[in-house]
Write a protein that holds these residues in place. Structure first.
Motif, PDB file in Angstrom:
ATOM      1  N   LEU A  35      -2.088  -2.704  -5.329  1.00 41.20           N
ATOM      2  CA  LEU A  35      -2.662  -3.902  -4.708  1.00 41.20           C
ATOM      3  C   LEU A  35      -3.758  -4.515  -5.588  1.00 41.20           C
ATOM      4  CD1 LEU A  35      -2.835  -2.609  -1.024  1.00 41.20           C
ATOM      5  CD2 LEU A  35      -1.357  -4.444  -1.873  1.00 41.20           C
ATOM      6  N   GLN A  36      -4.554  -3.638  -6.215  1.00 44.80           N
ATOM      7  CA  GLN A  36      -5.605  -4.138  -7.109  1.00 44.80           C
ATOM      8  C   GLN A  36      -5.020  -4.810  -8.346  1.00 44.80           C
ATOM      9  OE1 GLN A  36      -7.710  -0.395  -7.490  1.00 44.80           O
ATOM     10  NE2 GLN A  36      -9.365  -1.072  -6.138  1.00 44.80           N
ATOM     11  N   ALA A  37      -3.795  -4.424  -8.706  1.00 42.01           N
ATOM     12  CA  ALA A  37      -3.145  -4.999  -9.891  1.00 42.01           C
ATOM     13  C   ALA A  37      -2.480  -6.346  -9.593  1.00 42.01           C
ATOM     14  CB  ALA A  37      -2.107  -4.024 -10.435  1.00 42.01           C
ATOM     15  N   VAL A  38      -2.375  -6.715  -8.331  1.00 45.39           N
ATOM     16  CA  VAL A  38      -1.799  -8.022  -7.982  1.00 45.39           C
ATOM     17  C   VAL A  38      -2.828  -9.095  -8.336  1.00 45.39           C
ATOM     18  CG1 VAL A  38      -0.964  -9.499  -6.114  1.00 45.39           C
ATOM     19  CG2 VAL A  38      -0.324  -7.073  -6.162  1.00 45.39           C
TER      20      VAL A  38
ATOM     21  N   TYR B 221       4.104  -0.458  -9.469  1.00 45.53           N
ATOM     22  CA  TYR B 221       3.349   0.687  -8.938  1.00 45.53           C
ATOM     23  C   TYR B 221       4.034   1.342  -7.743  1.00 45.53           C
ATOM     24  CZ  TYR B 221      -0.401  -1.162 -11.818  1.00 45.53           C
ATOM     25  OH  TYR B 221      -1.150  -1.601 -12.876  1.00 45.53           O
ATOM     26  N   ILE B 222       4.803   0.549  -6.989  1.00 44.31           N
ATOM     27  CA  ILE B 222       5.427   1.064  -5.758  1.00 44.31           C
ATOM     28  C   ILE B 222       6.931   0.769  -5.813  1.00 44.31           C
ATOM     29  CG2 ILE B 222       5.458   0.890  -3.231  1.00 44.31           C
ATOM     30  CD1 ILE B 222       2.506  -0.199  -3.523  1.00 44.31           C
ATOM     31  N   ASP B 223       7.738   1.836  -5.904  1.00 49.83           N
ATOM     32  CA  ASP B 223       9.195   1.675  -6.014  1.00 49.83           C
ATOM     33  C   ASP B 223       9.834   1.219  -4.705  1.00 49.83           C
ATOM     34  OD1 ASP B 223       9.156   2.529  -8.641  1.00 49.83           O
ATOM     35  OD2 ASP B 223       9.468   4.640  -8.116  1.00 49.83           O
ATOM     36  N   HIS B 224       9.311   1.733  -3.595  1.00 53.19           N
ATOM     37  CA  HIS B 224       9.970   1.560  -2.292  1.00 53.19           C
ATOM     38  C   HIS B 224       9.820   0.116  -1.796  1.00 53.19           C
ATOM     39  CE1 HIS B 224      11.253   2.178   1.782  1.00 53.19           C
ATOM     40  NE2 HIS B 224      11.453   3.477   1.574  1.00 53.19           N
ATOM     41  N   PRO B 225      10.948  -0.642  -1.708  1.00 52.01           N
ATOM     42  CA  PRO B 225      10.839  -2.043  -1.272  1.00 52.01           C
ATOM     43  C   PRO B 225      10.298  -2.200   0.147  1.00 52.01           C
ATOM     44  CG  PRO B 225      13.160  -1.386  -1.526  1.00 52.01           C
ATOM     45  CD  PRO B 225      12.335  -0.259  -2.048  1.00 52.01           C
ATOM     46  N   GLY B 226      10.594  -1.222   1.028  1.00 53.67           N
ATOM     47  CA  GLY B 226      10.103  -1.295   2.412  1.00 53.67           C
ATOM     48  C   GLY B 226       8.585  -1.214   2.487  1.00 53.67           C
ATOM     49  N   ILE B 227       7.995  -0.363   1.645  1.00 51.59           N
ATOM     50  CA  ILE B 227       6.534  -0.239   1.625  1.00 51.59           C
ATOM     51  C   ILE B 227       5.916  -1.513   1.067  1.00 51.59           C
ATOM     52  CG2 ILE B 227       4.572   1.019   0.607  1.00 51.59           C
ATOM     53  CD1 ILE B 227       6.281   3.569   0.782  1.00 51.59           C
ATOM     54  N   ARG B 228       6.539  -2.075   0.004  1.00 47.77           N
ATOM     55  CA  ARG B 228       6.027  -3.335  -0.552  1.00 47.77           C
ATOM     56  C   ARG B 228       6.095  -4.450   0.488  1.00 47.77           C
ATOM     57  NH1 ARG B 228       9.428  -2.108  -4.972  1.00 47.77           N
ATOM     58  NH2 ARG B 228      10.601  -4.052  -4.705  1.00 47.77           N
ATOM     59  N   GLN B 229       7.198  -4.499   1.225  1.00 45.14           N
ATOM     60  CA  GLN B 229       7.366  -5.533   2.260  1.00 45.14           C
ATOM     61  C   GLN B 229       6.282  -5.397   3.338  1.00 45.14           C
ATOM     62  OE1 GLN B 229      11.091  -5.277   4.357  1.00 45.14           O
ATOM     63  NE2 GLN B 229      10.883  -7.310   5.257  1.00 45.14           N
ATOM     64  N   PHE B 230       6.014  -4.146   3.754  1.00 43.51           N
ATOM     65  CA  PHE B 230       4.970  -3.868   4.746  1.00 43.51           C
ATOM     66  C   PHE B 230       3.611  -4.372   4.245  1.00 43.51           C
ATOM     67  CE2 PHE B 230       1.544  -0.782   5.726  1.00 43.51           C
ATOM     68  CZ  PHE B 230       1.407  -1.003   7.090  1.00 43.51           C
TER      69      PHE B 230
END
Length: 258
Positions: free
Chosen positions: A129-132, A150-159
């Motif tokens: 999130l800090q890298a966004v 940083y985050i592979d899981h698309p569901g977590i990114r969507q959340f």
């Protein structure tokens, strides 16, 4: 004047039910289930905790403070006795509130968290999130691409990206207070004080694929909450209310209505 928590209230009649989201979540995560509780006779309050959603930002952040926010909210809305559902971080707030103000709680439901201390484990999410670079974000897709490193899981990114919003014009921002939450990681996992107990009706629901509540935690849970029942929601991990909402609704209504 004291700052107020933001909430969305569904259904005006019936017993008050206050729902508290987890870390980096918001009240919107619960709107489908919230509508179902309202249809089943509860005045349902979907609450954004401080530094989350549309609620105020403030550098003070621990579970005692979050439970005091909840007390002020209940007082302001003239809610004498409440039912509470809290997921993860929200479950820790709910436990703290019930043990501090037991006379204000009818029933307590804690979703996939125990009273123990959890070591910080969201570092990669915070790093992502800090890298966004919000100055370079022109769409949700841009932010998703930055986060995906940083985050592979698309569901977590969507959340997480449900928190992305237009601040005005082409400027994007996050609804949560990333700076404070990143600095207060130890507080997120803090244990309930050993002397804190609540003798009222309590249900702990855990995802059967989650390791947040282990067999070893059950003794600790019952020490703090002597009337606790612990049940597993099938085919669900930590976000059990989103992964198996049908089973979560059935179990929670059975508890709240009886």
């Amino acid at each position: 004047m004291t700052e107020q928590l933001y909430s969305k209230i569904l259904g005006n009649d019936g017993a008050p039910l206050l729902i508290l989201h987890g870390f980096l979540g918001m009240s919107d995560n619960w709107k489908t289930l919230g509508a179902a509780y309202a249809e089943n006779g509860f005045a349902t309050h979907l609450i954004d905790q401080r530094n989350h959603g549309r609620s105020f930002h403030n550098p003070a952040f621990d579970y005692q403070i979050l439970s005091e926010d909840l007390l002020r909210y209940a007082d302001d809305h003239r809610l004498e006795k409440i039912n509470i559902i809290g997921h993860s971080m929200g479950g820790k707030t709910a436990m703290t509130f019930a043990t501090a103000y037991p006379e204000r709680v009818s029933k307590l439901l804690v979703a996939d968290i125990s009273p123990k201390r959890y070591p910080p484990h969201h570092q990669q999410i915070i790093k992502g999130l800090q890298a966004v670079d919000l100055d370079r974000v022109t769409s949700r897709g841009d932010a998703d691409q930055m986060l995906s490193k940083y985050i592979d899981h698309p569901g977590i990114r969507q959340f997480l990206l449900k928190n992305l919003h237009r601040k005005g014009g082409d400027n994007f921002g996050f609804r949560f207070n990333l700076e404070v939450l990143a600095n207060r990681m130890e507080e997120i996992g803090a244990a309930l004080s050993p002397e804190n107990t609540y003798a009222g009706d309590t249900l702990f629901l855990k995802g059967d694929k989650s390791d947040y509540i282990k067999q070893d935690d059950e003794q600790l849970i019952r020490r703090h909450f002597p009337k606790a029942t612990i049940k597993a929601i099938p085919n669900a991990g930590h976000w059990l209310h989103a992964e198996n909402p049908k089973a979560f609704l059935a179990e929670s209504l059975d508890f709240l209505q009886n």
